[in-house]
Design an enzyme around this catalytic site. Structure first.
Site, PDB file in Angstrom:
ATOM      1  N   CYS A  24      -3.965  23.736 -21.146  1.00  0.00           N
ATOM      2  CA  CYS A  24      -4.567  24.971 -20.639  1.00  0.00           C
ATOM      3  C   CYS A  24      -4.851  25.945 -21.778  1.00  0.00           C
ATOM      4  CB  CYS A  24      -3.663  25.618 -19.594  1.00  0.00           C
ATOM      5  SG  CYS A  24      -3.789  24.866 -17.947  1.00  0.00           S
ATOM      6  N   CYS A 112       3.664  24.512 -16.129  1.00  0.00           N
ATOM      7  CA  CYS A 112       2.618  25.441 -16.571  1.00  0.00           C
ATOM      8  C   CYS A 112       2.359  26.489 -15.502  1.00  0.00           C
ATOM      9  CB  CYS A 112       1.349  24.659 -16.885  1.00  0.00           C
ATOM     10  SG  CYS A 112      -0.051  25.715 -17.371  1.00  0.00           S
ATOM     11  N   CYS A 115      -1.915  25.835 -14.506  1.00  0.00           N
ATOM     12  CA  CYS A 115      -2.371  24.624 -13.796  1.00  0.00           C
ATOM     13  C   CYS A 115      -1.309  24.044 -12.875  1.00  0.00           C
ATOM     14  CB  CYS A 115      -2.838  23.566 -14.797  1.00  0.00           C
ATOM     15  SG  CYS A 115      -1.507  22.780 -15.741  1.00  0.00           S
ATOM     16  N   ASP A 305     -35.088   1.107  28.984  1.00  0.00           N
ATOM     17  CA  ASP A 305     -34.124   1.130  30.081  1.00  0.00           C
ATOM     18  C   ASP A 305     -33.372  -0.186  30.132  1.00  0.00           C
ATOM     19  OD1 ASP A 305     -35.008   3.636  30.719  1.00  0.00           O
ATOM     20  OD2 ASP A 305     -36.441   2.937  32.224  1.00  0.00           O
TER      21      ASP A 305
END
Length: 490
Positions: A24, A112, A115, A305
């Site tokens: 990070c 962390c 994160c 049908d």
């Protein structure tokens, strides 16, 4: 080469001291090349320690004051070793349970604060192997895959808090840091894990692959991190039928873009607090995009049908196989399947069975609006007729008729008047109350109603043209004029 430079030193020290992981730190320092993120976590800690220690030594030579207390970077050996292996009895750092959940069992791990362990625990080979075992056990057939990850929305709040902290620190150095300068967490995660998944499964990662492996993360401990945003930006958090919570990532990001920095800092700590545990894995799921099988006589090109037979070359159809585990078939296997269908029933026959793409289905649907159809009908009249009474029908070409939605389908179709074309008619006299009528019509024509008039809702009709009461006793589709799917050689 270590990716950080001298100008990153203060930011790196600040983030590490507040509980941010090395990967990070790279993200907030704008490291946008892949290699540094792929280093094992233990090695990253060691390299970051060398970088910061070297910078501290330089500072010591420049000033007489004693150096600041060193930041504790190196984890105890037993903690780092725990990151590199999973014990067989389940006492390791990471465990993946049978239902796909994952958790950290090492209470001493420094998680962390940004994160929440995503770029720590869940980038290591041991976790990747556990996911790949799930994929291999799923029984799907695939030659490539796309990886989809879903992170808890509170990660955006924590990243915002860390960004404000770093932004303030860099401002002291007359530097700036925009939100877009930060490497996105999902990008960094894919840089690290894509090669590991590809190596472990032996197939490439392809964003266009129909086979998707999705991993959903959660972090119950910090789930309330987002809640203050709802009080400040209520318009961003509106309930939706298909969402379990209003705190979606998009809603949180919308609120973070609206909230003033000073208001955010009053409500949420900058830097964010360090959590006790890493994220958990809510689910690991595998899914394959639909495979379409086309032939003749399910999404079909029109419909009839239940009492109407489709003869001739049949009606184009396609079957969507949802989330198929097997997707590759030889032409011989398809041919054997067709024979099995045809041998199992004397009422349904299939030809030209083949695999087609989703785009090819569009050609079939386009044909519904443009195609023509040929019918054979047995007609009854209340009045006695002679051959000459029906011959005039053979001369009528491209007759426009207006059909109000028939009473028999009004419960499932909107009320409207539709103009259709009877391209041609051919008659064959049977007896004084019966004749055979062959029609070529525009797709979507209600044939039964064209014969009996549906109490005046279809005009003109056979009854009004002949000035009789007419009804239909039998109706067969002789052909559906759509050249799809391509004919196959026997």
């Amino acid at each position: 080469m270590f990716p950080l430079t001298v100008e990153n030193k203060h930011v790196a020290q600040l983030l590490l001291s507040t509980g941010t992981c090395p990967r990070c730190i790279f993200r907030f320092c704008g490291v946008d090349f892949h290699a540094p993120y792929k280093l094992p976590y233990k090695e990253l800690l060691r390299e970051l320690q060398k970088f910061l220690e070297a910078e501290e030594d330089e500072l010591v030579s420049e000033v007489p004051n004693p150096p600041p207390k060193k930041i504790r970077l190196q984890e105890p050996e037993d903690q780092i070793d725990g990151m590199d292996s999973l014990s067989q009895n389940g006492e390791g750092k990471l465990s993946v349970t049978e239902d796909g959940s994952s958790s950290s069992k090492n209470s001493n791990l420094n998680v962390c604060n940004v994160c929440l362990g995503i770029l720590q625990d869940f980038c290591e080979k041991e976790f990747i192997k556990k996911v790949c075992q799930k994929v291999e056990a799923s029984g799907f057939e695939f030659t490539n895959l796309v990886l989809s990850v879903s992170f808890p929305p509170q990660l955006s709040v924590r990243e915002h808090a860390a960004w404000l902290l770093v932004k303030q620190e860099m401002g002291k150095q007359s530097l700036s840091l925009g939100r877009n300068d930060i490497v996105q967490l999902k990008e960094a995660y894919k840089w690290i894990t894509h090669p590991l998944f590809s190596e472990e499964l032996g197939v490439p990662i392809d964003g266009k692959s129909l086979f998707e492996v999705s991993v959903v993360f959660a972090h119950p401990e910090t789930v309330e991190d987002c809640h203050f945003l709802r009080a400040i930006c209520p318009d961003c958090f509106k309930p939706a039928k298909n969402k379990q919570s209003v705190f979606t990532r998009m809603a949180v990001m919308k609120a973070l873009n609206k909230i003033k920095e000073e208001d955010f800092c009053k409500q949420f700590p900058c830097p964010p607090n360090s959590p006790k545990a890493v994220c958990t894995v809510l689910e690991i799921e595998c899914a394959h995009g639909a495979v379409f099988v086309a032939g003749f006589n399910f999404s079909s090109s029109g419909r009839e049908d239940v009492d109407v037979r489709t003869l001739g070359n049949g009606r184009p159809f396609a079957i969507e196989l949802v989330n198929p585990h097997r997707v590759h078939f030889t032409s011989q296997e398809i041919k054997e399947l067709q024979q099995k269908i045809n041998n199992s029933s004397n009422k349904i026959q299939v030809r030209d069975l083949q695999l087609v793409t989703r785009e090819a289905i569009g050609h079939m649907k386009e044909g519904e609006e443009e195609k023509t159809k040929t019918y054979s009908a047995l007609i009854w009249t209340n009045k006695a007729i002679q051959r000459k009474d029906i011959e005039f029908l053979d001369d009528i070409k491209d007759l426009n008729i207006d059909q109000k939605t028939p009473l028999r389908v009004l419960h499932r179709r909107p009320l409207a008047v539709r103009t259709r074309i009877i391209h041609s008619m051919e008659t064959r006299y049977v007896d004084e109350h019966h004749f055979r009528l062959y029609l070529k019509t525009q797709a979507g024509t209600y044939i039964k109603e064209f014969v009996h008039g549906d109490f005046g809702r279809t005009k003109p009709n056979i009854g009004s043209l002949m000035d009789v009461t007419a009804d239909i006793l039998e109706l067969d589709v002789e052909s559906v004029d759509v050249d799809w799917p391509p004919a196959l050689d026997d």
